[in-house]
Motif scaffolding. Structure first.
Motif, PDB file in Angstrom:
ATOM      1  N   ALA A  18       4.767 -14.779  24.691  1.00  0.00           N
ATOM      2  CA  ALA A  18       4.668 -15.076  26.112  1.00  0.00           C
ATOM      3  C   ALA A  18       5.980 -15.732  26.513  1.00  0.00           C
ATOM      4  O   ALA A  18       6.488 -16.608  25.808  1.00  0.00           O
TER       5      ALA A  18
ATOM      6  N   LEU B 252       1.475 -10.701  26.199  1.00  0.00           N
ATOM      7  CA  LEU B 252       0.821 -11.417  27.297  1.00  0.00           C
ATOM      8  C   LEU B 252       0.302 -10.425  28.332  1.00  0.00           C
ATOM      9  O   LEU B 252      -0.829 -10.549  28.815  1.00  0.00           O
TER      10      LEU B 252
ATOM     11  N   PHE C  23      -5.400 -15.227  23.586  1.00  0.00           N
ATOM     12  CA  PHE C  23      -3.975 -15.082  23.296  1.00  0.00           C
ATOM     13  C   PHE C  23      -3.601 -16.024  22.160  1.00  0.00           C
ATOM     14  O   PHE C  23      -3.910 -17.221  22.203  1.00  0.00           O
TER      15      PHE C  23
ATOM     16  N   ILE D  73       2.762 -20.698  32.453  1.00  0.00           N
ATOM     17  CA  ILE D  73       2.175 -19.613  31.658  1.00  0.00           C
ATOM     18  C   ILE D  73       0.730 -19.937  31.312  1.00  0.00           C
ATOM     19  O   ILE D  73      -0.173 -19.095  31.457  1.00  0.00           O
TER      20      ILE D  73
ATOM     21  N   LEU E 117      -2.485 -17.733  32.559  1.00  0.00           N
ATOM     22  CA  LEU E 117      -3.420 -17.109  31.627  1.00  0.00           C
ATOM     23  C   LEU E 117      -4.837 -17.625  31.849  1.00  0.00           C
ATOM     24  O   LEU E 117      -5.806 -16.848  31.831  1.00  0.00           O
TER      25      LEU E 117
ATOM     26  N   TYR F 195       8.759 -18.326  21.737  1.00  0.00           N
ATOM     27  CA  TYR F 195       7.683 -17.404  21.343  1.00  0.00           C
ATOM     28  C   TYR F 195       7.692 -17.096  19.853  1.00  0.00           C
ATOM     29  O   TYR F 195       6.763 -16.455  19.361  1.00  0.00           O
TER      30      TYR F 195
END
Length: 309
Positions: free
Chosen positions: A10, A34, A49, A62, A66, A106
Motif C-alpha cells: 500500500a 491495495l 489487507f 491509507i 481502507l 511497503y
C-alpha cells in the motif's frame, strides 16, 4: 462465505495530471494489492489487507481509506518509515511507475510479522506485486503461501523500473515460477508477459505457467479483453466498449473481481465458468476505466449491473 487475505503493498500514487492548463501530480491512495483488496470489498467480499504501513499522516490516510472501504487491517503492521510514493506518468497504454522513499514503507513486513490466525483462516490468499522483490516480504509471502489452506492466487504485477542489476529479471522469473507452480489462479497483464518472457506470445506464456502447475491463467489484454487458459481450453474474452479516461487500477480490478467470485462461489467447475467470471471482471475493469483514480474507482456489483445492462 469466508474471507480473503491480500498480501502486498500500500502506498500513495502521484498521478500525472493537469490543472488550469498546468502539469500537476494528483495524489491517490494506491498499490496494486491495495487496489485488489478494495475491489474485493466493494464487490461484497470480506477481505483483510496484510502488509506494512508507514508511521506518517499519509499512512493514516491509507488506514482510514481502507477502513471506510470495508477492508480489514488485522494483519497490517506499522513500521518506522515515511509512506512510499509512486509517481505515474502516461506515455503509452500502460502507466510508467517510478518509486520513491527509503526505506520503502511497503517492503518492511517480515515472516515473523504475519498474523498466523488471519492467514490460516483465509478462504482465498492473494500474493504478488512489487513486494516480492524485497527479501523480507518475499519470505513473509512464502510463509503465508505455505501455511494457507486457501485458494491461492498470484499476480506478478511487474514494474521494470524496480529491476536493478543484471540478474534481477532472472530472479523475478524464478519467483514467478515458484508461486505459479502451486497457484489455483495466476493473473498477469500482457505487459507483464512481455517483460518476463519477451519472445513468447501470450498464449505461450499462459501455457508455460499452466505447465508449471497453475490451475488457471488469465492474461489481461487491455481494450482487447483477456485470454483465459483453463484445463485444455484457451479462449479470448472480449472487453466491453467503454469511454475510458484512466486505466489506473483496471488490471487490479480484474483480479479483485475474480477473488470476490472465488469467495462467493469457489472455483468454477469447467472452463465455461471461468469465461463467465472473466467476462464479469472485464466489465468491472471497464467501469474503473471510466473514472479517474485507482482504488477510488472500484465499483459495487450494483454499479456494474447498472452500467452494463
Amino acid at each position: 462465505m469466508g474471507y480473503a487475505v491480500v498480501l502486498g503493498e500500500a502506498l500513495v500514487d502521484l498521478l500525472d495530471a493537469e490543472h488550469d492548463g498546468e502539469p500537476v501530480f494528483r495524489q491517490a491512495i494506491g498499490g496494486g494489492p491495495l487496489n485488489v483488496a478494495v475491489a474485493v470489498a466493494r464487490l461484497g467480499g470480506d477481505v483483510q489487507f496484510v502488509g506494512s504501513l508507514g508511521d506518517d499522516p499519509l499512512a493514516g490516510r491509507i488506514r482510514a481509506f481502507l477502513g471506510a472501504a470495508g477492508v480489514g487491517l488485522d494483519g497490517a503492521v506499522t513500521v518506522p518509515a515515511p509512506t512510499a510514493l509512486a509517481v505515474a506518468t502516461f506515455a503509452g497504454p500502460e502507466p510508467d511507475f517510478r518509486f520513491y522513499g527509503e526505506p520503502r514503507s511497503y517492503a518492511l513486513l517480515t515472516a515473523d510479522d504475519l498474523d498466523v490466525a488471519v492467514v490460516e483462516g483465509a478462504q482465498v490468499l492473494y500474493c504478488g506485486s512489487i513486494v516480492l522483490l524485497d527479501p523480507p516480504v518475499l519470505a513473509a509471502a512464502r510463509r503465508a503461501w505455505a501455511m494457507a489452506g486457501a485458494l491461492r492466487v498470484f499476480d506478478p504485477n511487474v514494474r521494470p523500473s524496480l529491476l536493478a542489476g543484471p540478474d534481477a529479471l532472472d530472479d523475478l522469473r524464478a519467483v514467478v515460477a515458484e508461486f505459479a507452480a502451486s497457484a489455483h489462479l495466476v493473473k498477469l497483464s500482457a505487459a507483464d508477459a512481455r517483460h518476463l518472457y519477451p519472445r513468447e506470445p501470450v498464449e505461450g506464456v499462459a501455457a508455460y505457467l499452466r505447465e508449471l502447475g497453475a490451475g488457471t491463467v488469465v492474461v489481461t489484454l487491455g481494450a482487447d479483453g483477456a485470454l483465459v487458459a483453463a484445463a485444455d481450453d484457451v479462449v479470448r474474452v472480449p472487453a466491453p466498449k467503454v469511454d475510458a479516461v484512466d486505466a489506473t487500477g483496471a488490471g487490479d480490478s480484474v483480479m479483485g473481481a475474480l477473488v470476490a467470485d472465488l469467495l462467493h462461489a469457489g472455483e468454477p467447475v469447467d472452463p465455461t465458468g471461468w469465461r463467465d467470471r472473466v467476462a464479469f471482471a472485464l466489465r468491472v475493469a471497464g467501469l474503473v476505466c471510466e473514472s479517474p483514480g485507482g482504488a477510488t474507482a472500484m465499483p459495487t456489483r450494483e454499479a456494474v449491473a447498472n452500467r452494463f445492462r
